[in-house]
Design a protein around this motif. Structure first.
Motif, PDB file in Angstrom:
ATOM      1  N   ASP A 213       0.798  -1.230   0.000  1.00 23.84           N
ATOM      2  CA  ASP A 213       0.000   0.000   0.000  1.00 23.84           C
ATOM      3  C   ASP A 213       0.830   1.281   0.000  1.00 23.84           C
ATOM      4  O   ASP A 213       0.505   2.270   0.655  1.00 23.84           O
ATOM      5  CB  ASP A 213      -0.969   0.007   1.185  1.00 23.84           C
ATOM      6  CG  ASP A 213      -2.022  -1.077   1.069  1.00 23.84           C
ATOM      7  OD1 ASP A 213      -2.409  -1.399  -0.076  1.00 23.84           O
ATOM      8  OD2 ASP A 213      -2.436  -1.625   2.109  1.00 23.84           O
ATOM      9  N   VAL A 214       1.905   1.279  -0.773  1.00 20.54           N
ATOM     10  CA  VAL A 214       2.707   2.483  -0.961  1.00 20.54           C
ATOM     11  C   VAL A 214       2.082   3.329  -2.068  1.00 20.54           C
ATOM     12  O   VAL A 214       1.556   2.800  -3.048  1.00 20.54           O
ATOM     13  CB  VAL A 214       4.161   2.080  -1.319  1.00 20.54           C
ATOM     14  CG1 VAL A 214       4.956   3.262  -1.850  1.00 20.54           C
ATOM     15  CG2 VAL A 214       4.849   1.472  -0.105  1.00 20.54           C
ATOM     16  N   ASP A 215       2.139   4.636  -1.909  1.00 24.55           N
ATOM     17  CA  ASP A 215       1.572   5.534  -2.918  1.00 24.55           C
ATOM     18  C   ASP A 215       2.454   5.664  -4.149  1.00 24.55           C
ATOM     19  O   ASP A 215       1.956   5.796  -5.272  1.00 24.55           O
ATOM     20  CB  ASP A 215       1.358   6.937  -2.317  1.00 24.55           C
ATOM     21  CG  ASP A 215       0.293   6.944  -1.245  1.00 24.55           C
ATOM     22  OD1 ASP A 215      -0.890   6.805  -1.593  1.00 24.55           O
ATOM     23  OD2 ASP A 215       0.651   7.073  -0.057  1.00 24.55           O
ATOM     24  N   LEU A 216       3.766   5.668  -3.933  1.00 25.41           N
ATOM     25  CA  LEU A 216       4.679   5.970  -5.025  1.00 25.41           C
ATOM     26  C   LEU A 216       5.990   5.208  -4.831  1.00 25.41           C
ATOM     27  O   LEU A 216       6.502   5.121  -3.715  1.00 25.41           O
ATOM     28  CB  LEU A 216       4.938   7.480  -5.064  1.00 25.41           C
ATOM     29  CG  LEU A 216       5.752   8.089  -6.204  1.00 25.41           C
ATOM     30  CD1 LEU A 216       5.305   9.537  -6.422  1.00 25.41           C
ATOM     31  CD2 LEU A 216       7.238   8.077  -5.887  1.00 25.41           C
ATOM     32  N   VAL A 217       6.509   4.649  -5.911  1.00 21.46           N
ATOM     33  CA  VAL A 217       7.818   3.993  -5.910  1.00 21.46           C
ATOM     34  C   VAL A 217       8.717   4.717  -6.901  1.00 21.46           C
ATOM     35  O   VAL A 217       8.315   4.965  -8.043  1.00 21.46           O
ATOM     36  CB  VAL A 217       7.710   2.503  -6.317  1.00 21.46           C
ATOM     37  CG1 VAL A 217       9.110   1.917  -6.582  1.00 21.46           C
ATOM     38  CG2 VAL A 217       7.002   1.700  -5.241  1.00 21.46           C
ATOM     39  N   ILE A 218       9.914   5.071  -6.456  1.00 17.22           N
ATOM     40  CA  ILE A 218      10.936   5.524  -7.389  1.00 17.22           C
ATOM     41  C   ILE A 218      12.040   4.478  -7.376  1.00 17.22           C
ATOM     42  O   ILE A 218      12.654   4.202  -6.350  1.00 17.22           O
ATOM     43  CB  ILE A 218      11.458   6.942  -7.071  1.00 17.22           C
ATOM     44  CG1 ILE A 218      12.482   7.361  -8.136  1.00 17.22           C
ATOM     45  CG2 ILE A 218      12.005   7.071  -5.666  1.00 17.22           C
ATOM     46  CD1 ILE A 218      12.761   8.849  -8.184  1.00 17.22           C
TER      47      ILE A 218
ATOM     48  N   LEU B 216       5.939  -3.604  -8.217  1.00 10.63           N
ATOM     49  CA  LEU B 216       4.543  -3.237  -8.456  1.00 10.63           C
ATOM     50  C   LEU B 216       3.652  -3.740  -7.329  1.00 10.63           C
ATOM     51  O   LEU B 216       2.636  -3.118  -6.999  1.00 10.63           O
ATOM     52  CB  LEU B 216       4.070  -3.810  -9.794  1.00 10.63           C
ATOM     53  CG  LEU B 216       4.668  -3.192 -11.062  1.00 10.63           C
ATOM     54  CD1 LEU B 216       4.201  -3.963 -12.289  1.00 10.63           C
ATOM     55  CD2 LEU B 216       4.306  -1.711 -11.190  1.00 10.63           C
ATOM     56  N   ALA B 217       4.047  -4.852  -6.716  1.00 14.37           N
ATOM     57  CA  ALA B 217       3.226  -5.457  -5.658  1.00 14.37           C
ATOM     58  C   ALA B 217       3.139  -4.595  -4.411  1.00 14.37           C
ATOM     59  O   ALA B 217       2.215  -4.753  -3.605  1.00 14.37           O
ATOM     60  CB  ALA B 217       3.781  -6.838  -5.301  1.00 14.37           C
ATOM     61  N   VAL B 218       4.110  -3.674  -4.210  1.00 15.17           N
ATOM     62  CA  VAL B 218       4.075  -2.858  -2.994  1.00 15.17           C
ATOM     63  C   VAL B 218       3.144  -1.660  -3.148  1.00 15.17           C
ATOM     64  O   VAL B 218       2.810  -1.007  -2.158  1.00 15.17           O
ATOM     65  CB  VAL B 218       5.483  -2.367  -2.594  1.00 15.17           C
ATOM     66  CG1 VAL B 218       6.486  -3.509  -2.616  1.00 15.17           C
ATOM     67  CG2 VAL B 218       5.964  -1.209  -3.450  1.00 15.17           C
ATOM     68  N   LEU B 219       2.719  -1.355  -4.378  1.00  9.85           N
ATOM     69  CA  LEU B 219       1.893  -0.180  -4.624  1.00  9.85           C
ATOM     70  C   LEU B 219       0.428  -0.432  -4.321  1.00  9.85           C
ATOM     71  O   LEU B 219      -0.099  -1.519  -4.577  1.00  9.85           O
ATOM     72  CB  LEU B 219       2.027   0.264  -6.078  1.00  9.85           C
ATOM     73  CG  LEU B 219       3.324   0.982  -6.447  1.00  9.85           C
ATOM     74  CD1 LEU B 219       3.510   0.993  -7.964  1.00  9.85           C
ATOM     75  CD2 LEU B 219       3.312   2.410  -5.910  1.00  9.85           C
ATOM     76  N   LYS B 220      -0.235   0.561  -3.799  1.00  7.49           N
ATOM     77  CA  LYS B 220      -1.679   0.476  -3.627  1.00  7.49           C
ATOM     78  C   LYS B 220      -2.356   0.692  -4.978  1.00  7.49           C
ATOM     79  O   LYS B 220      -1.742   1.253  -5.906  1.00  7.49           O
ATOM     80  CB  LYS B 220      -2.160   1.521  -2.624  1.00  7.49           C
ATOM     81  CG  LYS B 220      -1.963   2.967  -3.047  1.00  7.49           C
ATOM     82  CD  LYS B 220      -2.585   3.947  -2.057  1.00  7.49           C
ATOM     83  CE  LYS B 220      -2.058   3.775  -0.647  1.00  7.49           C
ATOM     84  NZ  LYS B 220      -2.531   4.846   0.263  1.00  7.49           N
ATOM     85  N   PRO B 221      -3.599   0.254  -5.150  1.00  3.40           N
ATOM     86  CA  PRO B 221      -4.309   0.538  -6.401  1.00  3.40           C
ATOM     87  C   PRO B 221      -4.308   2.044  -6.684  1.00  3.40           C
ATOM     88  O   PRO B 221      -4.577   2.851  -5.794  1.00  3.40           O
ATOM     89  CB  PRO B 221      -5.720   0.030  -6.111  1.00  3.40           C
ATOM     90  CG  PRO B 221      -5.530  -1.050  -5.092  1.00  3.40           C
ATOM     91  CD  PRO B 221      -4.404  -0.566  -4.217  1.00  3.40           C
ATOM     92  N   GLY B 222      -3.965   2.386  -7.914  1.00  6.64           N
ATOM     93  CA  GLY B 222      -3.889   3.794  -8.266  1.00  6.64           C
ATOM     94  C   GLY B 222      -2.549   4.436  -7.975  1.00  6.64           C
ATOM     95  O   GLY B 222      -2.386   5.647  -8.183  1.00  6.64           O
ATOM     96  N   GLY B 223      -1.572   3.640  -7.510  1.00 12.41           N
ATOM     97  CA  GLY B 223      -0.253   4.179  -7.198  1.00 12.41           C
ATOM     98  C   GLY B 223       0.568   4.462  -8.443  1.00 12.41           C
ATOM     99  O   GLY B 223       0.131   4.243  -9.571  1.00 12.41           O
ATOM    100  N   THR B 224       1.786   4.939  -8.209  1.00  9.63           N
ATOM    101  CA  THR B 224       2.650   5.365  -9.318  1.00  9.63           C
ATOM    102  C   THR B 224       4.022   4.715  -9.201  1.00  9.63           C
ATOM    103  O   THR B 224       4.632   4.716  -8.130  1.00  9.63           O
ATOM    104  CB  THR B 224       2.812   6.894  -9.336  1.00  9.63           C
ATOM    105  OG1 THR B 224       1.521   7.500  -9.472  1.00  9.63           O
ATOM    106  CG2 THR B 224       3.694   7.334 -10.492  1.00  9.63           C
TER     107      THR B 224
END
Length: 332
Positions: free
Chosen positions: A227-232, A244-252
């Motif tokens: 459920d992270v909002d953003l990954v760089i 990609l698995a760490v991102l919440k739906p709608g993340g970047t």
């Protein structure tokens, strides 16, 4: 003057310390006596003949080549049409990027005034030279792209996601050049920052503001973060797709290096994948400089080499596990 040149593509051993003419300046340029030059991945990509790029995108190189884009130094001469700088000013910048004519591994360089900013008084030349490409990459990804040029990798113009207090940001490759600035900029904007790096960098990253540090040598971030909002992602490779698995739906997802993702997978989760090609900008460096001045941004320096040992600096880069940046010192 002395400069580093290479006459053929190859390993660090092709870098030669040679005598070359001092460059002449043209309209819109200043002559800078270089005090330090920062080393970046494009420098060794260039030295290797740009093999990292698809064959159809590789530029034709005209040898000999003086590599380098990042530098800090003192203005020695100014073209008549330049008013922002004067002889004696201390300046820093990333020159002519994207492109391969920065020519900063040298005692003097002809620099476009538009690529330069006054060096922050709180930074010595080594740290100032270490900053430009890495901090501009993080800034253009996270804060302000600063132009409307589409990415050559996606054909789309990147739109930074506003980082607001309480957001969560994961930085992969957090101890490296782009990564350690991304950690600090996300924290400056109020995010909760998860840093992924080797465990030996934990103290360094905690000092920069990371709330959590994951040692990738013992733990996969995709196994423990959600459920992270953003990954760089400043590393790339197969691990990028796993993140990609760490991102919440709608993340970047922001991959710093060219990466391919399953479009069906990202569409199902509403994930946006966006990419940039960092571009020179003296204006943005001037905007960032107050963050260096007041201590909100710090520059990590991994190691320092004299200009004459640029080959040794590139050998250090090839060993990886870099904490911050590698820098060449020039002159006294």
């Amino acid at each position: 003057m002395k400069a580093i040149q290479f006459h053929e593509a190859g390993g660090p051993g092709v870098l030669r310390y040679e005598e070359v003419p001092v460059p002449e300046i043209g309209p819109g340029e200043v002559l800078v006596r270089v005090r330090a030059a920062g080393i970046n991945p494009p420098d060794w990509y260039l030295r290797e003949g740009m093999k990292v790029m698809p064959a159809e995108m590789r530029p034709e190189l005209e040898f000999p080549v003086i590599p380098g884009t990042d530098m800090s130094g003192v203005v020695e001469a100014v073209a008549p049409d330049v008013s922002r700088f004067a002889v004696g000013d201390e300046v820093f910048g990333m020159l002519r990027f994207p492109g391969f004519d920065g020519r900063t591994y040298a005692e003097y360089v002809a620099a476009p005034a538009s690529d330069l900013a006054h060096k922050p008084a709180g930074l010595d030349h080594v740290r100032a030279a270490a900053a430009p490409m890495s901090v501009l990459t993080a800034w253009q990804y996270l804060i302000d792209l600063g132009h409307d040029v589409p990415s050559p990798f996606t054909g789309r113009v990147h739109r930074p996601v506003p980082i607001t207090p309480g957001m969560s940001v994961l930085v992969n490759g957090a101890a490296g050049g782009v990564g350690h600035f991304a950690v600090q900029l996300a924290k400056w904007k109020g995010a909760r920052v998860v840093a992924v790096a080797s465990g030996r960098h934990e103290q360094f990253l905690r000092k920069l503001g990371a709330d959590e540090v994951i040692d990738y040598t013992t733990t996969r971030a995709a196994d423990v973060v959600r459920d992270v909002d953003l990954v760089i992602d400043a590393v790339g490779g197969r691990e990028g797709a796993r993140l990609l698995a760490v991102l919440k739906p709608g993340g970047t997802m922001l991959p710093v290096f060219f990466a391919e993702f399953d479009e069906e997978e990202t569409a199902r989760s509403g994930i946006t994948v966006s990419n940039i090609q960092v571009r020179s900008s003296g204006r943005q460096l001037a905007e960032i400089s107050p963050l260096f001045e007041d201590g909100r941004l710090h520059v990590g320096v991994d190691s320092v080499f004299p200009l004459s040992d640029a080959a040794g600096a590139h050998e250090r880069a090839a060993r990886g596990h870099i904490q911050g940046k590698i820098v060449l010192t020039v002159g006294g």
